[in-house]
Design an enzyme around this catalytic site. Structure first.
Site, short mmCIF file in Angstrom:
data_model
loop_
_atom_site.label_atom_id
_atom_site.label_comp_id
_atom_site.label_asym_id
_atom_site.label_seq_id
_atom_site.Cartn_x
_atom_site.Cartn_y
_atom_site.Cartn_z
N TYR A 93 -49.29 -4.41 -6.19
CA TYR A 93 -49.38 -3.00 -6.59
C TYR A 93 -50.40 -2.25 -5.72
O TYR A 93 -50.11 -1.15 -5.20
CB TYR A 93 -49.77 -2.93 -8.06
CG TYR A 93 -49.84 -1.56 -8.67
CD1 TYR A 93 -48.68 -0.89 -9.06
CD2 TYR A 93 -51.06 -0.91 -8.87
CE1 TYR A 93 -48.74 0.38 -9.64
CE2 TYR A 93 -51.13 0.34 -9.43
CZ TYR A 93 -49.97 0.98 -9.83
OH TYR A 93 -50.05 2.24 -10.39
N LYS B 237 -49.76 0.86 -3.09
CA LYS B 237 -50.41 2.16 -3.27
C LYS B 237 -51.31 2.51 -2.08
O LYS B 237 -51.45 3.69 -1.73
CB LYS B 237 -51.20 2.18 -4.59
CG LYS B 237 -50.31 2.05 -5.84
CD LYS B 237 -49.31 3.18 -5.94
CE LYS B 237 -48.55 3.18 -7.24
NZ LYS B 237 -47.57 4.28 -7.33
P1 NAP Z 1 -44.21 4.85 -16.55
O1 NAP Z 1 -44.61 5.53 -17.81
O2 NAP Z 1 -43.99 3.38 -16.57
O3 NAP Z 1 -42.92 5.60 -15.96
C1 NAP Z 1 -42.35 5.15 -14.77
C2 NAP Z 1 -41.25 6.10 -14.34
O4 NAP Z 1 -40.74 5.62 -13.08
C3 NAP Z 1 -40.07 6.12 -15.30
O5 NAP Z 1 -39.52 7.42 -15.29
C4 NAP Z 1 -39.10 5.14 -14.66
O6 NAP Z 1 -37.74 5.42 -14.98
C5 NAP Z 1 -39.34 5.44 -13.20
N1 NAP Z 1 -38.91 4.35 -12.32
C6 NAP Z 1 -39.36 3.08 -12.28
N2 NAP Z 1 -38.71 2.40 -11.33
C7 NAP Z 1 -37.84 3.24 -10.75
C8 NAP Z 1 -36.88 3.13 -9.72
N3 NAP Z 1 -36.68 1.97 -9.08
N4 NAP Z 1 -36.16 4.22 -9.37
C9 NAP Z 1 -36.35 5.40 -10.01
N5 NAP Z 1 -37.23 5.57 -11.00
C10 NAP Z 1 -37.96 4.50 -11.38
O7 NAP Z 1 -45.30 5.08 -15.40
P2 NAP Z 1 -46.56 6.05 -15.32
O8 NAP Z 1 -47.72 5.36 -15.92
O9 NAP Z 1 -46.20 7.41 -15.78
O10 NAP Z 1 -46.80 6.05 -13.73
C11 NAP Z 1 -46.22 7.00 -12.86
C12 NAP Z 1 -46.76 6.77 -11.47
O11 NAP Z 1 -48.19 6.88 -11.49
C13 NAP Z 1 -46.45 5.37 -10.90
O12 NAP Z 1 -46.21 5.45 -9.53
C14 NAP Z 1 -47.75 4.62 -11.16
O13 NAP Z 1 -47.89 3.55 -10.26
C15 NAP Z 1 -48.76 5.71 -10.95
N6 NAP Z 1 -50.04 5.45 -11.61
C16 NAP Z 1 -50.12 5.29 -12.96
C17 NAP Z 1 -51.35 5.05 -13.55
C18 NAP Z 1 -51.52 4.87 -15.04
O14 NAP Z 1 -52.63 4.52 -15.47
N7 NAP Z 1 -50.51 5.11 -15.85
C19 NAP Z 1 -52.49 4.95 -12.75
C20 NAP Z 1 -52.37 5.12 -11.37
C21 NAP Z 1 -51.14 5.37 -10.82
P3 NAP Z 1 -36.85 4.34 -15.80
O15 NAP Z 1 -37.49 4.21 -17.15
O16 NAP Z 1 -35.50 4.92 -15.83
O17 NAP Z 1 -36.94 3.04 -15.02
#
Ligand code: NAP
Length: 247
Positions: free
Chosen positions: A154, A158
Protein backbone atom coordinates in the site's frame (compact mmCIF):
# COMPACT_ATOMS: atom_id res chain seq x y z
CA UNK A 1 -17.16 29.54 -2.43
CA UNK A 2 -20.29 29.13 -4.51
CA UNK A 3 -20.89 27.33 -7.77
CA UNK A 4 -17.27 27.76 -8.83
CA UNK A 5 -17.43 24.47 -10.77
CA UNK A 6 -20.61 25.35 -12.69
CA UNK A 7 -20.59 23.83 -16.22
CA UNK A 8 -17.71 21.51 -15.33
CA UNK A 9 -17.81 17.73 -15.58
CA UNK A 10 -16.00 15.88 -12.80
CA UNK A 11 -15.17 12.20 -12.47
CA UNK A 12 -14.46 10.60 -9.10
CA UNK A 13 -13.20 7.01 -8.95
CA UNK A 14 -14.16 5.09 -5.84
CA UNK A 15 -16.99 7.58 -5.46
CA UNK A 16 -19.58 5.17 -4.06
CA UNK A 17 -18.59 5.55 -0.39
CA UNK A 18 -16.07 6.96 2.07
CA UNK A 19 -13.73 9.71 0.95
CA UNK A 20 -14.72 9.41 -2.73
CA UNK A 21 -18.42 9.89 -1.97
CA UNK A 22 -17.63 12.93 0.20
CA UNK A 23 -15.56 14.40 -2.66
CA UNK A 24 -18.32 13.72 -5.20
CA UNK A 25 -20.84 15.45 -2.90
CA UNK A 26 -18.58 18.47 -2.45
CA UNK A 27 -17.88 18.85 -6.20
CA UNK A 28 -21.63 18.63 -6.88
CA UNK A 29 -22.25 21.34 -4.26
CA UNK A 30 -19.76 23.49 -6.19
CA UNK A 31 -21.91 23.07 -9.32
CA UNK A 32 -20.11 20.27 -11.18
CA UNK A 33 -21.89 17.40 -12.87
CA UNK A 34 -20.26 14.31 -11.45
CA UNK A 35 -19.54 10.90 -12.93
CA UNK A 36 -19.34 8.59 -9.93
CA UNK A 37 -17.24 5.50 -10.64
CA UNK A 38 -16.93 2.34 -8.54
CA UNK A 39 -16.27 -1.31 -9.18
CA UNK A 40 -19.88 -2.15 -8.30
CA UNK A 41 -22.22 -0.25 -10.58
CA UNK A 42 -25.20 -0.29 -8.19
CA UNK A 43 -23.12 1.49 -5.51
CA UNK A 44 -22.01 4.12 -8.00
CA UNK A 45 -25.55 4.68 -9.30
CA UNK A 46 -26.93 4.98 -5.75
CA UNK A 47 -24.20 7.46 -4.80
CA UNK A 48 -24.97 9.61 -7.84
CA UNK A 49 -28.57 9.97 -6.61
CA UNK A 50 -27.30 11.37 -3.28
CA UNK A 51 -25.52 14.35 -4.86
CA UNK A 52 -26.84 17.91 -4.88
CA UNK A 53 -28.36 19.07 -8.18
CA UNK A 54 -28.91 17.15 -11.38
CA UNK A 55 -26.95 15.59 -14.23
CA UNK A 56 -24.87 13.18 -12.15
CA UNK A 57 -24.45 9.54 -13.16
CA UNK A 58 -22.97 6.39 -11.70
CA UNK A 59 -20.79 3.97 -13.64
CA UNK A 60 -19.38 0.52 -12.85
CA UNK A 61 -15.71 0.14 -13.78
CA UNK A 62 -12.73 -1.69 -12.38
CA UNK A 63 -9.93 0.88 -12.71
CA UNK A 64 -7.33 -1.89 -12.94
CA UNK A 65 -8.95 -3.20 -16.14
CA UNK A 66 -7.89 -1.31 -19.25
CA UNK A 67 -10.90 -2.56 -21.23
CA UNK A 68 -13.28 -1.42 -18.46
CA UNK A 69 -11.62 2.00 -18.43
CA UNK A 70 -11.75 2.34 -22.22
CA UNK A 71 -15.50 1.62 -22.08
CA UNK A 72 -15.91 4.11 -19.24
CA UNK A 73 -14.19 6.92 -21.16
CA UNK A 74 -16.49 6.47 -24.11
CA UNK A 75 -19.70 6.27 -22.04
CA UNK A 76 -18.88 9.15 -19.70
CA UNK A 77 -17.93 11.45 -22.58
CA UNK A 78 -21.14 10.55 -24.44
CA UNK A 79 -23.38 10.98 -21.39
CA UNK A 80 -21.83 13.94 -19.53
CA UNK A 81 -19.30 15.56 -21.89
CA UNK A 82 -15.56 16.14 -21.57
CA UNK A 83 -14.17 15.60 -18.08
CA UNK A 84 -12.21 18.60 -16.77
CA UNK A 85 -11.89 17.50 -13.16
CA UNK A 86 -10.50 14.04 -12.53
CA UNK A 87 -10.20 12.69 -9.00
CA UNK A 88 -8.31 9.40 -8.78
CA UNK A 89 -9.54 8.16 -5.41
CA UNK A 90 -10.23 4.41 -5.84
CA UNK A 91 -7.94 2.39 -3.63
CA UNK A 92 -7.68 -0.75 -1.53
CA UNK A 93 -5.44 -2.12 1.21
CA UNK A 94 -4.29 -5.73 1.60
CA UNK A 95 -2.13 -5.50 4.70
CA UNK A 96 0.42 -8.08 5.76
CA UNK A 97 3.89 -8.06 7.19
CA UNK A 98 6.36 -8.09 4.31
CA UNK A 99 7.77 -11.54 5.11
CA UNK A 100 4.27 -13.02 4.72
CA UNK A 101 3.06 -10.77 1.93
CA UNK A 102 2.02 -12.74 -1.14
CA UNK A 103 2.68 -11.74 -4.73
CA UNK A 104 -1.12 -11.63 -5.15
CA UNK A 105 -1.45 -9.07 -2.31
CA UNK A 106 1.34 -7.01 -3.84
CA UNK A 107 -0.10 -7.15 -7.36
CA UNK A 108 -3.71 -6.45 -6.38
CA UNK A 109 -2.81 -3.29 -4.49
CA UNK A 110 -0.39 -1.98 -7.12
CA UNK A 111 -2.80 -2.85 -9.96
CA UNK A 112 -5.66 -0.84 -8.44
CA UNK A 113 -3.93 1.95 -6.50
CA UNK A 114 -1.19 2.84 -8.99
CA UNK A 115 -1.83 1.22 -12.39
CA UNK A 116 -5.52 2.10 -11.98
CA UNK A 117 -4.55 5.77 -11.82
CA UNK A 118 -2.36 5.32 -14.90
CA UNK A 119 -5.26 3.65 -16.77
CA UNK A 120 -7.87 6.27 -15.91
CA UNK A 121 -5.62 9.30 -16.35
CA UNK A 122 -4.27 8.03 -19.66
CA UNK A 123 -7.79 7.41 -20.93
CA UNK A 124 -9.04 10.92 -20.10
CA UNK A 125 -5.88 13.03 -20.41
CA UNK A 126 -5.93 13.72 -24.15
CA UNK A 127 -9.36 15.34 -24.06
CA UNK A 128 -8.52 17.17 -20.81
CA UNK A 129 -5.44 18.69 -22.45
CA UNK A 130 -7.56 20.05 -25.28
CA UNK A 131 -9.69 22.04 -22.81
CA UNK A 132 -6.58 23.91 -21.57
CA UNK A 133 -8.29 24.16 -18.17
CA UNK A 134 -8.34 20.97 -16.18
CA UNK A 135 -7.34 19.43 -12.86
CA UNK A 136 -6.18 15.97 -11.88
CA UNK A 137 -6.19 15.09 -8.20
CA UNK A 138 -4.68 11.88 -6.87
CA UNK A 139 -5.64 10.57 -3.45
CA UNK A 140 -2.43 9.17 -2.05
CA UNK A 141 -1.81 8.57 1.67
CA UNK A 142 0.41 9.86 4.40
CA UNK A 143 2.00 6.38 4.56
CA UNK A 144 3.23 6.96 1.00
CA UNK A 145 5.46 9.62 2.58
CA UNK A 146 6.34 7.94 5.88
CA UNK A 147 6.06 4.20 5.16
CA UNK A 148 4.15 1.89 7.49
CA UNK A 149 4.91 -1.54 8.91
CA UNK A 150 2.48 -4.09 7.46
CA UNK A 151 1.68 -1.90 4.45
CA UNK A 152 4.69 -2.27 2.11
CA UNK A 153 2.40 -2.81 -0.89
CA UNK A 154 0.00 0.00 0.00
CA UNK A 155 2.78 2.47 0.94
CA UNK A 156 4.67 1.69 -2.29
CA UNK A 157 1.53 2.30 -4.36
CA UNK A 158 0.83 5.59 -2.59
CA UNK A 159 4.46 6.76 -2.85
CA UNK A 160 4.26 5.92 -6.56
CA UNK A 161 1.33 8.32 -6.83
CA UNK A 162 3.47 11.14 -5.44
CA UNK A 163 6.06 10.66 -8.21
CA UNK A 164 3.33 10.31 -10.82
CA UNK A 165 1.62 13.49 -9.59
CA UNK A 166 4.77 15.59 -9.78
CA UNK A 167 5.77 14.20 -13.20
CA UNK A 168 2.31 14.84 -14.65
CA UNK A 169 2.29 18.34 -13.14
CA UNK A 170 5.48 19.10 -15.04
CA UNK A 171 4.34 17.50 -18.29
CA UNK A 172 0.87 18.99 -18.42
CA UNK A 173 1.38 22.47 -16.99
CA UNK A 174 2.04 24.08 -20.38
CA UNK A 175 -1.53 23.12 -21.35
CA UNK A 176 -2.94 24.50 -18.09
CA UNK A 177 -3.73 21.06 -16.70
CA UNK A 178 -2.82 20.96 -13.02
CA UNK A 179 -2.03 17.82 -11.06
CA UNK A 180 -1.91 17.62 -7.27
CA UNK A 181 -2.14 14.94 -4.58
CA UNK A 182 -3.76 14.76 -1.18
CA UNK A 183 -2.17 12.53 1.46
CA UNK A 184 -4.87 11.77 4.02
CA UNK A 185 -3.92 10.41 7.43
CA UNK A 186 -6.42 8.25 9.30
CA UNK A 187 -9.92 9.01 8.06
CA UNK A 188 -13.13 7.31 9.25
CA UNK A 189 -14.34 5.01 6.45
CA UNK A 190 -14.94 1.33 5.64
CA UNK A 191 -11.16 1.06 5.19
CA UNK A 192 -10.42 2.09 8.80
CA UNK A 193 -13.64 0.65 10.35
CA UNK A 194 -11.97 -2.78 10.30
CA UNK A 195 -9.38 -1.64 12.85
CA UNK A 196 -9.95 -2.92 16.42
CA UNK A 197 -10.84 -0.21 18.97
CA UNK A 198 -7.53 -0.68 20.79
CA UNK A 199 -5.64 0.07 17.54
CA UNK A 200 -7.84 3.10 16.79
CA UNK A 201 -7.20 4.46 20.29
CA UNK A 202 -3.47 3.87 19.99
CA UNK A 203 -3.34 5.57 16.58
CA UNK A 204 -5.45 8.51 17.80
CA UNK A 205 -2.97 9.11 20.62
CA UNK A 206 -0.26 9.61 17.97
CA UNK A 207 -2.28 12.20 16.01
CA UNK A 208 -1.59 15.73 17.31
CA UNK A 209 -5.26 16.71 16.89
CA UNK A 210 -6.13 13.49 18.71
CA UNK A 211 -8.80 11.91 16.48
CA UNK A 212 -9.46 10.37 13.06
CA UNK A 213 -10.59 12.78 10.36
CA UNK A 214 -13.90 12.63 8.51
CA UNK A 215 -14.22 12.10 4.72
CA UNK A 216 -15.53 15.68 4.49
CA UNK A 217 -12.17 16.93 5.81
CA UNK A 218 -10.52 15.57 2.65
CA UNK A 219 -13.40 16.65 0.40
CA UNK A 220 -13.06 20.35 1.27
CA UNK A 221 -9.45 20.39 0.10
CA UNK A 222 -10.33 18.31 -2.98
CA UNK A 223 -12.92 20.92 -3.97
CA UNK A 224 -10.43 23.74 -3.47
CA UNK A 225 -7.63 22.02 -5.45
CA UNK A 226 -10.02 21.12 -8.30
CA UNK A 227 -11.29 24.64 -8.79
CA UNK A 228 -10.32 28.13 -9.86
CA UNK A 229 -9.05 29.26 -6.44
CA UNK A 230 -6.17 26.80 -6.94
CA UNK A 231 -5.34 27.92 -10.48
CA UNK A 232 -1.67 28.59 -9.53
CA UNK A 233 -1.20 25.36 -7.55
CA UNK A 234 0.27 22.31 -9.27
CA UNK A 235 2.62 19.47 -8.37
CA UNK A 236 1.76 19.79 -4.69
CA UNK A 237 1.24 17.04 -2.15
CA UNK A 238 -0.90 18.22 0.75
CA UNK A 239 -1.62 16.25 3.92
CA UNK A 240 -4.99 16.14 5.69
CA UNK A 241 -3.91 14.17 8.73
CA UNK A 242 -4.50 16.05 11.97
CA UNK A 243 -0.79 16.82 12.09
CA UNK A 244 0.30 13.15 12.01
CA UNK A 245 3.18 13.62 9.57
CA UNK A 246 4.63 17.11 9.52
CA UNK A 247 7.17 17.45 6.73
P1 NAP B 1 -13.36 2.83 0.98
O1 NAP B 1 -14.36 3.37 1.93
O2 NAP B 1 -12.88 1.44 1.16
O3 NAP B 1 -13.93 3.03 -0.52
C1 NAP B 1 -13.17 2.60 -1.60
C2 NAP B 1 -13.84 3.02 -2.89
O4 NAP B 1 -12.98 2.61 -3.98
C3 NAP B 1 -15.18 2.35 -3.13
O5 NAP B 1 -16.01 3.26 -3.82
C4 NAP B 1 -14.82 1.18 -4.02
O6 NAP B 1 -15.89 0.77 -4.85
C5 NAP B 1 -13.73 1.81 -4.87
N1 NAP B 1 -12.87 0.83 -5.50
C6 NAP B 1 -12.06 -0.09 -4.92
N2 NAP B 1 -11.42 -0.80 -5.85
C7 NAP B 1 -11.82 -0.34 -7.05
C8 NAP B 1 -11.52 -0.67 -8.39
N3 NAP B 1 -10.67 -1.66 -8.69
N4 NAP B 1 -12.10 0.04 -9.39
C9 NAP B 1 -12.97 1.04 -9.10
N5 NAP B 1 -13.29 1.40 -7.86
C10 NAP B 1 -12.73 0.71 -6.84
O7 NAP B 1 -12.04 3.72 0.96
P2 NAP B 1 -11.71 5.14 1.60
O8 NAP B 1 -11.25 4.94 2.98
O9 NAP B 1 -12.81 6.09 1.33
O10 NAP B 1 -10.41 5.53 0.74
C11 NAP B 1 -10.48 6.27 -0.47
C12 NAP B 1 -9.07 6.55 -0.94
O11 NAP B 1 -8.37 7.28 0.09
C13 NAP B 1 -8.23 5.30 -1.20
O12 NAP B 1 -7.39 5.50 -2.29
C14 NAP B 1 -7.42 5.16 0.07
O13 NAP B 1 -6.23 4.44 -0.17
C15 NAP B 1 -7.18 6.60 0.41
N6 NAP B 1 -6.87 6.81 1.83
C16 NAP B 1 -7.76 6.46 2.80
C17 NAP B 1 -7.43 6.68 4.13
C18 NAP B 1 -8.36 6.34 5.27
O14 NAP B 1 -7.95 6.43 6.44
N7 NAP B 1 -9.60 5.95 5.01
C19 NAP B 1 -6.19 7.24 4.46
C20 NAP B 1 -5.31 7.60 3.43
C21 NAP B 1 -5.68 7.37 2.13
P3 NAP B 1 -16.52 -0.72 -4.72
O15 NAP B 1 -17.12 -0.80 -3.36
O16 NAP B 1 -17.51 -0.81 -5.81
O17 NAP B 1 -15.35 -1.68 -4.87
Amino acid sequence: MTNELQDKVALVTGGSRGIGLAIAKELALAGARVAVVARHQEGAVKAATQLHGTGHEGFGCDVSSKSDVDGLTKTVTEHLGVVQILVNNAGIARDNIFIRMTKEQWDEVLDINLTGVFNVTKAFARKMLKTKDASILNISSVVGLTGNAGQANYSASKAGLVGLTKSLAKELASRNVRCNAITPGFIESDMTDVLPESVTNDLSSKIPLGYFGAPSDVAGLARFLSGPYARYITGQVISVDGGLAMH
